[in-house]
Design an enzyme around this catalytic site. Structure first.
Site, PDB file in Angstrom:
ATOM      1  N   GLU A 141      26.157  44.343  60.558  1.00 36.97           N
ATOM      2  CA  GLU A 141      25.215  43.239  60.555  1.00 36.97           C
ATOM      3  C   GLU A 141      25.579  42.188  61.606  1.00 36.97           C
ATOM      4  O   GLU A 141      24.708  41.670  62.307  1.00 36.97           O
ATOM      5  CB  GLU A 141      25.170  42.577  59.170  1.00 36.97           C
ATOM      6  N   CYS A 157      27.827  42.609  52.446  1.00 35.98           N
ATOM      7  CA  CYS A 157      28.951  42.085  51.666  1.00 35.98           C
ATOM      8  C   CYS A 157      28.757  40.607  51.351  1.00 35.98           C
ATOM      9  O   CYS A 157      28.056  39.881  52.059  1.00 35.98           O
ATOM     10  CB  CYS A 157      30.264  42.307  52.406  1.00 35.98           C
ATOM     11  N   ALA A 177      41.990  85.573  59.016  1.00 35.33           N
ATOM     12  CA  ALA A 177      42.883  86.201  59.997  1.00 35.33           C
ATOM     13  C   ALA A 177      43.086  87.652  59.606  1.00 35.33           C
ATOM     14  O   ALA A 177      42.793  88.062  58.477  1.00 35.33           O
ATOM     15  CB  ALA A 177      44.228  85.470  60.058  1.00 35.33           C
ATOM     16  N   TRP A 205      39.557  84.657  68.378  1.00 33.01           N
ATOM     17  CA  TRP A 205      38.813  83.677  67.604  1.00 33.01           C
ATOM     18  C   TRP A 205      37.845  84.392  66.684  1.00 33.01           C
ATOM     19  O   TRP A 205      37.164  85.334  67.105  1.00 33.01           O
ATOM     20  CB  TRP A 205      38.063  82.711  68.508  1.00 33.01           C
ATOM     21  N   ARG A 256      36.303  66.962  62.753  1.00 29.85           N
ATOM     22  CA  ARG A 256      37.564  66.220  62.789  1.00 29.85           C
ATOM     23  C   ARG A 256      37.324  64.760  63.138  1.00 29.85           C
ATOM     24  O   ARG A 256      37.883  63.853  62.512  1.00 29.85           O
ATOM     25  CB  ARG A 256      38.515  66.848  63.814  1.00 29.85           C
ATOM     26  N   ASP A 305      50.630  78.810  62.707  1.00 28.39           N
ATOM     27  CA  ASP A 305      49.698  78.551  63.809  1.00 28.39           C
ATOM     28  C   ASP A 305      50.143  77.453  64.767  1.00 28.39           C
ATOM     29  O   ASP A 305      49.620  77.364  65.877  1.00 28.39           O
ATOM     30  CB  ASP A 305      48.323  78.176  63.248  1.00 28.39           C
ATOM     31  N   SER A 339      56.399  70.559  50.971  1.00 32.68           N
ATOM     32  CA  SER A 339      57.309  70.129  49.905  1.00 32.68           C
ATOM     33  C   SER A 339      58.771  70.360  50.252  1.00 32.68           C
ATOM     34  O   SER A 339      59.650  69.654  49.760  1.00 32.68           O
ATOM     35  CB  SER A 339      56.973  70.858  48.598  1.00 32.68           C
ATOM     36  N   GLY A 391      46.006  76.195  54.870  1.00 28.33           N
ATOM     37  CA  GLY A 391      45.473  77.544  54.753  1.00 28.33           C
ATOM     38  C   GLY A 391      44.956  77.851  53.351  1.00 28.33           C
ATOM     39  O   GLY A 391      44.616  76.961  52.571  1.00 28.33           O
TER      40      GLY A 391
END
Length: 371
Positions: A57, A80, A167, A175, A189, A205, A228, A303
């Site tokens: 705005e 707002c 894959a 590809w 992205r 990859d 992890s 993946g």
């Protein structure tokens, strides 16, 4: 000022197109668009700028100047009504002496939630809403999710063969889809705040996880790695150039305590509890942490194990599936890991909202609704 429904939709559609420009680079704010119209012509337009300021705005009113007086502002989200780093947009619209404000959908933020509309009405402006509301809601699913569910919106992106493989059995994947689909993936992205991958994808990859389309190279989102055990090498491409796109690593307390390499290269460690099944980090806790840090839209790129874990955790809101024309066979790598589903009634169901050809491939978008 007389209302014409078709005219309102036309100008709101223009505002929504402007709002889309902010997706991926305005978090934690919503991506908002605004068009100021006077005597049938646009006198100002704006959209939320990188980092969330200035608001749409303010940008549109600055462009319109005195021509805004007596006109109508079309805004994709309720203006707002609270003081943050900038004054309330509702006050700016009042000060511009507009005759009318039309906004697409209400803002669920408790600091707004009808207060913006009430303030403008009290000042004598004609205020209307619910114009292209569904489209405006869909555009800002991430913002609504963060406010109402305390977690970002998660999109699972898949690029598969006709038989659902990402894959071959050896891991070869370049590809499966063509250049048009891959370019569309890079635009995805750019429209998300962060890209998330698991350590298996990172190790196999070594993706850079950047946006490499001409004109969008400065729109690479934050990178989130679920690792992890911190088994990803600190020399991996996703750790390169932390100034252009930062990398956050979700890991466990034990792994973080033993780390020296990740923090040395500038990566941020997010210490998470382990998943209940012992496989990876607790994704629900991670989602809450990402929301608390301001993220609204997260793109999961793989993946298969991470995709399965996110689905089982109830996190996937949208799936964008690109499908190429190859057949790889049952020994290829699946797009989604094992789910231990024995009956179709336990399967995860999504509704298709779009399907289109992208070059030689097909792109389909599926969503789950939330309220």
């Amino acid at each position: 000022m007389k209302r014409d429904a078709d005219t309102d939709k036309r100008w709101m559609s223009a505002a929504l197109n402007l709002a889309r420009r902010g997706l991926g680079n305005v978090w934690p704010n919503p991506a908002v668009g605004c068009v100021v119209v006077s005597q049938g012509r646009v006198v100002g337009r704006g959209w939320t700028q990188p980092g969330g300021r200035p608001h749409a705005e303010a940008m549109a009113l600055a462009a319109a100047g005195p021509a805004a007086a007596g006109g109508c502002a079309y805004v994709t989200l309720e203006p707002c009504a609270h003081h943050g780093r900038t004054p309330p947009c509702a006050d700016a619209l009042i000060a511009a002496r507009l005759a009318r404000v039309v906004y697409a959908v209400g803002d669920p933020d408790p600091r707004v939630a009808g207060a913006g509309a009430a303030r403008m009405k009290a000042a004598g402006l004609a205020v209307e809403t619910d114009v292209l509301a569904d489209a405006a809601y869909a555009l800002n699913l991430g913002f609504f999710s963060r406010v109402t569910r305390r977690r970002p919106m998660f999109t699972l992106k898949m690029a598969t063969s006709l038989d659902g493989r990402i894959a071959t059995r050896t891991g070869a994947s370049q590809w499966i889809t063509g250049p048009a689909a891959r370019a569309h993936g890079h635009r995805l992205r750019a429209e998300h705040d962060a890209i998330m991958v698991g350590s298996g994808t990172a190790v196999a990859d070594d993706p850079a996880l950047t946006c490499r389309l001409p004109g969008l190279r400065d729109r690479s989102p934050l990178r989130v790695l679920c690792d992890s055990g911190l088994r990803t090498s600190p020399t991996s491409k996703m750790f390169a150039d932390q100034t252009a796109a930062a990398t956050w690593v979700a890991t466990t307390e034990a792994a973080a305590a033993a780390d020296t390499a990740m923090t040395a290269i500038g990566a941020r460690l997010l210490v998470m509890p382990p998943a209940a099944d012992g496989g990876g980090v607790d994704l629900v806790a991670l989602a809450e942490r990402l929301a608390s840090d301001g993220l609204t839209r997260v793109l999961i790129e793989g993946g298969g194990l991470l995709a399965a874990a996110a689905l089982k955790a109830g996190l996937i809101d949208q799936i964008v599936a690109f499908r190429g024309g190859q057949i790889i066979g049952g020994d290829g790598l699946p797009a989604v890991g094992a789910m231990a589903i024995a009956d179709l009634s336990a399967a995860f169901h999504f509704t298709r909202v779009d399907s289109q050809a992208v070059g030689d491939d097909v792109m389909e978008i599926y969503r789950q609704s939330f309220s």
